[in-house]
Design a protein around this motif. Structure first.
Motif, PDB file in Angstrom:
ATOM      1  N   GLU A 101     -30.139 -60.375 -62.508  1.00 17.74           N
ATOM      2  CA  GLU A 101     -30.242 -59.498 -61.337  1.00 17.74           C
ATOM      3  C   GLU A 101     -28.936 -58.738 -61.127  1.00 17.74           C
ATOM      4  O   GLU A 101     -28.947 -57.547 -60.792  1.00 17.74           O
ATOM      5  CB  GLU A 101     -30.584 -60.318 -60.096  1.00 17.74           C
ATOM      6  N   THR A 102     -27.809 -59.420 -61.312  1.00 13.83           N
ATOM      7  CA  THR A 102     -26.500 -58.769 -61.164  1.00 13.83           C
ATOM      8  C   THR A 102     -26.328 -57.675 -62.207  1.00 13.83           C
ATOM      9  O   THR A 102     -25.857 -56.567 -61.898  1.00 13.83           O
ATOM     10  CB  THR A 102     -25.372 -59.800 -61.303  1.00 13.83           C
ATOM     11  N   SER A 139     -29.354 -56.096 -68.987  1.00 13.55           N
ATOM     12  CA  SER A 139     -30.226 -57.185 -68.548  1.00 13.55           C
ATOM     13  C   SER A 139     -31.490 -57.244 -69.396  1.00 13.55           C
ATOM     14  O   SER A 139     -32.095 -58.319 -69.549  1.00 13.55           O
ATOM     15  CB  SER A 139     -30.589 -57.023 -67.075  1.00 13.55           C
ATOM     16  N   HIS A 157     -28.634 -55.947 -63.756  1.00 17.45           N
ATOM     17  CA  HIS A 157     -29.520 -54.818 -63.464  1.00 17.45           C
ATOM     18  C   HIS A 157     -29.012 -54.018 -62.270  1.00 17.45           C
ATOM     19  O   HIS A 157     -29.069 -52.782 -62.266  1.00 17.45           O
ATOM     20  CB  HIS A 157     -30.939 -55.331 -63.188  1.00 17.45           C
ATOM     21  N   SER A 158     -28.489 -54.710 -61.266  1.00 13.14           N
ATOM     22  CA  SER A 158     -27.943 -54.021 -60.094  1.00 13.14           C
ATOM     23  C   SER A 158     -26.741 -53.170 -60.471  1.00 13.14           C
ATOM     24  O   SER A 158     -26.603 -52.029 -60.000  1.00 13.14           O
ATOM     25  CB  SER A 158     -27.560 -55.048 -59.027  1.00 13.14           C
ATOM     26  N   GLU A 159     -25.851 -53.691 -61.324  1.00 17.45           N
ATOM     27  CA  GLU A 159     -24.690 -52.924 -61.771  1.00 17.45           C
ATOM     28  C   GLU A 159     -25.120 -51.699 -62.569  1.00 17.45           C
ATOM     29  O   GLU A 159     -24.534 -50.619 -62.442  1.00 17.45           O
ATOM     30  CB  GLU A 159     -23.771 -53.816 -62.614  1.00 17.45           C
ATOM     31  N   TYR A 160     -26.162 -51.859 -63.379  1.00 15.42           N
ATOM     32  CA  TYR A 160     -26.684 -50.736 -64.161  1.00 15.42           C
ATOM     33  C   TYR A 160     -27.219 -49.628 -63.244  1.00 15.42           C
ATOM     34  O   TYR A 160     -26.905 -48.444 -63.432  1.00 15.42           O
ATOM     35  CB  TYR A 160     -27.788 -51.237 -65.093  1.00 15.42           C
ATOM     36  N   LEU A 161     -28.010 -50.014 -62.246  1.00 15.14           N
ATOM     37  CA  LEU A 161     -28.587 -49.019 -61.340  1.00 15.14           C
ATOM     38  C   LEU A 161     -27.501 -48.316 -60.526  1.00 15.14           C
ATOM     39  O   LEU A 161     -27.571 -47.103 -60.299  1.00 15.14           O
ATOM     40  CB  LEU A 161     -29.589 -49.687 -60.401  1.00 15.14           C
ATOM     41  N   THR A 162     -26.499 -49.077 -60.078  1.00 18.68           N
ATOM     42  CA  THR A 162     -25.412 -48.482 -59.302  1.00 18.68           C
ATOM     43  C   THR A 162     -24.680 -47.418 -60.115  1.00 18.68           C
ATOM     44  O   THR A 162     -24.441 -46.306 -59.636  1.00 18.68           O
ATOM     45  CB  THR A 162     -24.417 -49.569 -58.858  1.00 18.68           C
ATOM     46  N   ASP A 216     -29.187 -50.777 -70.021  1.00 18.64           N
ATOM     47  CA  ASP A 216     -29.358 -51.850 -69.045  1.00 18.64           C
ATOM     48  C   ASP A 216     -29.300 -53.167 -69.816  1.00 18.64           C
ATOM     49  O   ASP A 216     -30.285 -53.590 -70.426  1.00 18.64           O
ATOM     50  CB  ASP A 216     -30.693 -51.702 -68.323  1.00 18.64           C
TER      51      ASP A 216
END
Length: 362
Positions: free
Chosen positions: A266-267, A45, A269-274, A43
């Motif tokens: 935030e972007t 981020s 982290h969101s890409e990592y979770l996706t 991640d």
């Protein structure tokens, strides 16, 4: 529509299911490996949060080698174009192409007969659809009358060579860019007579958007426009006046993100979770298929009596689902522990405490 019927004998089904056990084992092991290694995904981020915030070019000469998050307005002097259209100043110009083509849909159903044999009925139906990748119609079950026609248009992406952010000229080579999702189809300058405007698309073909012919193409253009606020992450190289990639552990950070540093984090982290959950989902799906193939010989043997075989197949499906959740969950937890030194230490302390407790009792 074409219908094909095939009957497989009882012993033929058993033989096929036994052969499938090896494939099932490969799927279970392979998906387990993917699940485990996926937990080591980085991640970025968590690293990018340590970047020094910079809102202009002041004092950059003193920051050689520093990990920076440079925030400001992004402008481009370059006009982007491809062989078919030109747009104004933008970071990225993407051409999205769809072709009207025949598509084959395969629908298969299998019925178990008394005595254990099975009859599989496969129906091939054909429809005309807009697709990004034209199917090879020579591989259709019934290619006659369903021949696809190919055109010269393809999906492509063009990016500006240079951009200016917060007063700094930056080479875009190797930079991670925001997604091109701003539709500018109605604003581009068409450079060829092979395309013309029809509705919300650029069009080429013998039909129309409302009544297309096989082989017709419809095209949309999307851009990453100049940005009022964006943040560039990287390692500042004062000697060359460029932002190099920043590396730390397994992380590589070198990209442009819309918005402030906090929005960029935030972007990230969101890409990592996706990505994390997509790989988890596909891996668990393949694991379930693998377990189902491993148990297939058991309910296939029972299918000599169709009703009992159906019950066995249902039970095997439930067992495969439970095992997928159990084994997959354990692998995910082990992966989390393995790739996290903190969790590894905590688990070690717990195991040590349990061991010491039993040692004192003994």
């Amino acid at each position: 529509m074409v219908t094909e019927t095939k009957t497989t004998s009882y012993f033929g089904r058993i033989g096929n299911s036994i052969k499938g056990v090896l494939i099932g084992l490969i799927l279970v092991v392979g998906s387990g490996i993917f699940l485990f290694t996926n937990e080591g995904s980085v991640d970025i981020s968590e690293y990018a949060v340590n970047a020094l915030e910079q809102f202009g070019v002041e004092n950059l000469e003193t920051m050689d080698g520093e990990f920076l998050a440079l925030t400001g307005e992004v402008t481009v002097d370059e006009v982007l174009e491809d062989e078919y259209a030109r747009y104004g100043n933008a970071l990225v110009l993407k051409r999205d192409v769809e072709t009207y083509a025949w598509v084959e849909d395969e629908n298969r159903s299998t019925k178990t007969n008394a005595g254990g044999s099975s009859t599989t009925t496969t129906t091939y139906s054909y429809s005309k659809e807009w697709v990004r990748k034209v199917p090879d119609s020579t591989q259709f079950k019934d290619p006659e009358g369903h021949e696809n026609v190919y055109n010269d248009f393809d999906i492509s992406t063009t990016r500006a060579d240079m951009m200016n952010i917060a007063g700094l000229d930056v080479d875009t080579f190797g930079l991670r860019m925001p997604a091109a999702d701003t539709d500018v189809t109605g604003e581009v300058e068409v450079l060829t007579d092979d395309l013309w405007v029809e509705g919300e698309y650029l069009f080429n073909g013998f039909g129309t958007i409302g009544s297309p012919e096989i082989g017709d193409a419809r095209i949309k253009y999307y851009v990453v426009p100049e940005l009022s606020t964006a943040t560039l992450f990287g390692k500042w190289n004062a000697e060359r006046s460029v932002m190099d990639p920043y590396y730390e552990d397994e992380a590589k950070i070198h990209g442009l993100y819309v918005g402030t540093k906090d929005m960029a984090l935030e972007t990230m982290h969101s890409e990592y979770l996706t990505k994390l959950w997509m790989i988890r989902g596909f891996s668990l799906l393949f694991m379930f298929v693998g377990f189902s193939m491993i148990f297939a010989p058991f309910h296939t043997v029972l299918s000599v009596i169709p009703a009992i075989g159906s019950l066995g197949k249902g039970a095997a499906g439930v067992l495969s689902f439970v095992l997928t959740l159990l084994v997959g969950g354990i692998i995910i937890i082990l992966g989390k522990v393995w790739y996290s030194w903190l969790l590894f230490v905590i688990l070690g302390l717990i195991l040590a405490g349990v061991g010491y407790k039993y040692y004192k009792k003994s």
